[in-house]
Motif scaffolding. Structure first.
Motif, PDB file in Angstrom:
ATOM      1  N   SER A 136      31.727  47.155  62.785  1.00  0.00           N
ATOM      2  CA  SER A 136      32.688  47.818  61.907  1.00  0.00           C
ATOM      3  C   SER A 136      33.697  48.622  62.712  1.00  0.00           C
ATOM      4  O   SER A 136      34.913  48.545  62.469  1.00  0.00           O
ATOM      5  CB  SER A 136      31.943  48.727  60.925  1.00  0.00           C
ATOM      6  OG  SER A 136      32.853  49.469  60.139  1.00  0.00           O
ATOM      7  N   GLU A 137      33.209  49.380  63.694  1.00  0.00           N
ATOM      8  CA  GLU A 137      34.096  50.206  64.516  1.00  0.00           C
ATOM      9  C   GLU A 137      34.940  49.369  65.468  1.00  0.00           C
ATOM     10  O   GLU A 137      36.111  49.680  65.701  1.00  0.00           O
ATOM     11  CB  GLU A 137      33.258  51.216  65.302  1.00  0.00           C
ATOM     12  CG  GLU A 137      32.555  52.247  64.428  1.00  0.00           C
ATOM     13  CD  GLU A 137      31.611  53.132  65.222  1.00  0.00           C
ATOM     14  OE1 GLU A 137      31.405  52.845  66.428  1.00  0.00           O
ATOM     15  OE2 GLU A 137      31.079  54.105  64.648  1.00  0.00           O
ATOM     16  N   LYS A 145      31.679  44.254  54.763  1.00  0.00           N
ATOM     17  CA  LYS A 145      32.309  42.960  55.038  1.00  0.00           C
ATOM     18  C   LYS A 145      31.693  42.253  56.244  1.00  0.00           C
ATOM     19  O   LYS A 145      32.106  41.147  56.587  1.00  0.00           O
ATOM     20  CB  LYS A 145      33.807  43.157  55.290  1.00  0.00           C
ATOM     21  CG  LYS A 145      34.580  43.749  54.120  1.00  0.00           C
ATOM     22  CD  LYS A 145      34.624  42.808  52.939  1.00  0.00           C
ATOM     23  CE  LYS A 145      35.505  43.360  51.830  1.00  0.00           C
ATOM     24  NZ  LYS A 145      35.549  42.454  50.642  1.00  0.00           N
ATOM     25  N   VAL A 146      30.716  42.864  56.880  1.00  0.00           N
ATOM     26  CA  VAL A 146      30.097  42.263  58.065  1.00  0.00           C
ATOM     27  C   VAL A 146      29.109  41.185  57.619  1.00  0.00           C
ATOM     28  O   VAL A 146      28.165  41.470  56.885  1.00  0.00           O
ATOM     29  CB  VAL A 146      29.368  43.332  58.902  1.00  0.00           C
ATOM     30  CG1 VAL A 146      28.659  42.679  60.080  1.00  0.00           C
ATOM     31  CG2 VAL A 146      30.359  44.376  59.392  1.00  0.00           C
ATOM     32  N   PRO A 147      29.305  39.925  58.050  1.00  0.00           N
ATOM     33  CA  PRO A 147      28.394  38.850  57.625  1.00  0.00           C
ATOM     34  C   PRO A 147      27.026  38.967  58.277  1.00  0.00           C
ATOM     35  O   PRO A 147      26.872  39.601  59.331  1.00  0.00           O
ATOM     36  CB  PRO A 147      29.124  37.577  58.086  1.00  0.00           C
ATOM     37  CG  PRO A 147      30.034  38.023  59.175  1.00  0.00           C
ATOM     38  CD  PRO A 147      30.427  39.434  58.861  1.00  0.00           C
ATOM     39  N   GLN A 170      36.630  38.510  63.777  1.00  0.00           N
ATOM     40  CA  GLN A 170      36.966  38.882  65.152  1.00  0.00           C
ATOM     41  C   GLN A 170      38.386  38.507  65.554  1.00  0.00           C
ATOM     42  O   GLN A 170      38.886  38.971  66.590  1.00  0.00           O
ATOM     43  CB  GLN A 170      35.998  38.183  66.122  1.00  0.00           C
ATOM     44  CG  GLN A 170      34.537  38.533  65.936  1.00  0.00           C
ATOM     45  CD  GLN A 170      33.656  37.823  66.948  1.00  0.00           C
ATOM     46  OE1 GLN A 170      33.788  38.018  68.157  1.00  0.00           O
ATOM     47  NE2 GLN A 170      32.748  36.990  66.462  1.00  0.00           N
ATOM     48  N   ALA A 171      39.033  37.664  64.761  1.00  0.00           N
ATOM     49  CA  ALA A 171      40.293  37.044  65.179  1.00  0.00           C
ATOM     50  C   ALA A 171      41.392  38.045  65.536  1.00  0.00           C
ATOM     51  O   ALA A 171      42.052  37.918  66.569  1.00  0.00           O
ATOM     52  CB  ALA A 171      40.778  36.091  64.089  1.00  0.00           C
ATOM     53  N   ASP A 172      41.603  39.056  64.707  1.00  0.00           N
ATOM     54  CA  ASP A 172      42.706  39.997  64.959  1.00  0.00           C
ATOM     55  C   ASP A 172      42.472  40.796  66.240  1.00  0.00           C
ATOM     56  O   ASP A 172      43.418  41.028  67.009  1.00  0.00           O
ATOM     57  CB  ASP A 172      42.883  40.932  63.770  1.00  0.00           C
ATOM     58  CG  ASP A 172      43.548  40.246  62.584  1.00  0.00           C
ATOM     59  OD1 ASP A 172      44.198  39.206  62.793  1.00  0.00           O
ATOM     60  OD2 ASP A 172      43.409  40.744  61.445  1.00  0.00           O
ATOM     61  N   ARG A 173      41.244  41.228  66.481  1.00  0.00           N
ATOM     62  CA  ARG A 173      40.950  41.987  67.710  1.00  0.00           C
ATOM     63  C   ARG A 173      41.117  41.091  68.933  1.00  0.00           C
ATOM     64  O   ARG A 173      41.677  41.512  69.953  1.00  0.00           O
ATOM     65  CB  ARG A 173      39.543  42.567  67.642  1.00  0.00           C
ATOM     66  CG  ARG A 173      39.136  43.364  68.896  1.00  0.00           C
ATOM     67  CD  ARG A 173      40.032  44.576  69.104  1.00  0.00           C
ATOM     68  NE  ARG A 173      39.769  45.269  70.348  1.00  0.00           N
ATOM     69  CZ  ARG A 173      39.002  46.356  70.442  1.00  0.00           C
ATOM     70  NH1 ARG A 173      38.415  46.855  69.369  1.00  0.00           N
ATOM     71  NH2 ARG A 173      38.832  46.955  71.604  1.00  0.00           N
ATOM     72  N   VAL A 174      40.634  39.851  68.848  1.00  0.00           N
ATOM     73  CA  VAL A 174      40.801  38.906  69.959  1.00  0.00           C
ATOM     74  C   VAL A 174      42.284  38.650  70.211  1.00  0.00           C
ATOM     75  O   VAL A 174      42.734  38.602  71.367  1.00  0.00           O
ATOM     76  CB  VAL A 174      40.066  37.589  69.652  1.00  0.00           C
ATOM     77  CG1 VAL A 174      40.423  36.509  70.679  1.00  0.00           C
ATOM     78  CG2 VAL A 174      38.553  37.803  69.647  1.00  0.00           C
TER      79      VAL A 174
END
Length: 225
Positions: A136-137, A145-147, A170-174
Motif C-alpha cells: 500500500s505504501e 485494493k491489494v490482491p 505495480q505499473a505506475d510505480r514501475v
C-alpha cells in the motif's frame, strides 16, 4: 545324487534366466527408453525439454516455469531490497525461509514449498498485514485494493506468475522508476497477460520474468532512440 544335480541345474537355470531378464530390462528401460523419450522431447518440444529457458541478448536469464527475485542489494539489517524498476513476484515463503520485510522473502529451489501455516496462524496473519502495508505504501494504493497473490505465497514458493491485478497495481510505480509513461507500461502488462488455459482452466496470469524482459527491452530501446 541325481536329485541334487537336478536341483543345482534348476537353480543355475533360474539364476541365468533372472540375469538375462535383468540385462534385457536394464537395456530396454535404462538405455533405450530414456534415449527414445529424450529424442522425441528434443524433436517435438525442445524448449520445454531444456527447462523452458528464457534468453536475453543470447544469455539464459531464467525459466518461464520458475519465479525469481528482483532486488537491488540489502538494507542495513541485511534484508533484501526489492528493485522497484522491475515488477515484483508474489511472496515466496519456502521451507525454512528467512524473515525479511515480508516481501518476496525467498525464491530458492532448495527450500521450495509452502510455509504450512494455517489461516488462523498468528505469524501468517502478521506477515500478510505487513506485506499489505508495504505494498500500500510502496505503490500508493489502499490496502483494500491489494490482491491476495500480492501478500500470500504459492504452494511451491516458486510461482513465476502473478495476477493481472497485481501487475497493473505495480505499473505506475514501475513506469515512474523507469521514466516511462504509465499508459505505456500498463499496455505492456496487458500484452503479457495470458488468458485461462483452453479458455476455462486456471486464472488469467502474467509471467513476471517475461514481463520484466519486455520492460527492459522497452527501456533500452528508448535509451538508444
Amino acid at each position: 545324487m541325481t536329485a541334487v544335480n537336478n536341483s543345482v541345474r534348476n537353480t543355475a537355470r533360474l539364476i541365468g534366466a533372472g540375469l538375462r531378464a535383468l540385462l534385457v530390462l536394464t537395456v530396454v528401460c535404462g538405455v533405450l527408453y530414456p534415449l527414445v523419450v529424450t529424442a522425441v522431447a528434443q524433436a517435438a518440444f525442445p524448449r520445454q525439454a531444456n527447462g523452458s529457458e528464457l534468453r536475453s541478448h543470447g544469455k539464459a536469464v531464467g525459466s518461464s516455469l520458475l519465479g525469481q527475485r528482483y532486488d537491488k542489494g540489502k538494507d542495513k539489517a541485511g534484508n533484501p531490497l526489492p528493485d522497484l524498476k522491475f515488477f515484483q513476484p508474489r511472496p515466496s515463503a519456502g521451507l525454512g525461509s528467512n524473515k525479511a520485510n515480508g516481501v518476496n522473502t525467498r525464491y530458492d529451489l532448495q527450500v521450495s514449498g509452502a510455509s504450512n501455516l494455517g489461516a488462523t496462524n498468528t505469524d501468517l496473519i502478521k506477515a500478510v498485514k505487513e506485506r499489505k502495508q508495504w505494498i500500500s505504501e510502496t505503490y500508493g494504493v489502499p490496502e483494500s485494493k491489494v490482491p491476495a497473490d500480492a501478500v500470500t505465497s504459492s504452494g511451491s514458493g516458486l510461482d513465476p506468475d502473478i495476477s493481472p491485478a497485481y501487475a497493473q497495481l505495480q505499473a505506475d510505480r514501475v513506469a515512474k522508476e523507469n521514466q516511462l509513461p504509465g499508459s505505456t507500461v500498463r499496455q505492456l502488462v496487458t500484452r503479457h497477460t495470458d488468458a485461462r488455459t483452453l479458455g476455462f482452466m486456471g486464472e488469467p496470469r502474467v509471467n513476471v520474468l517475461e514481463l520484466n524482459l519486455a520492460l527492459r527491452d522497452l527501456v533500452e530501446g528508448r535509451a538508444k532512440g
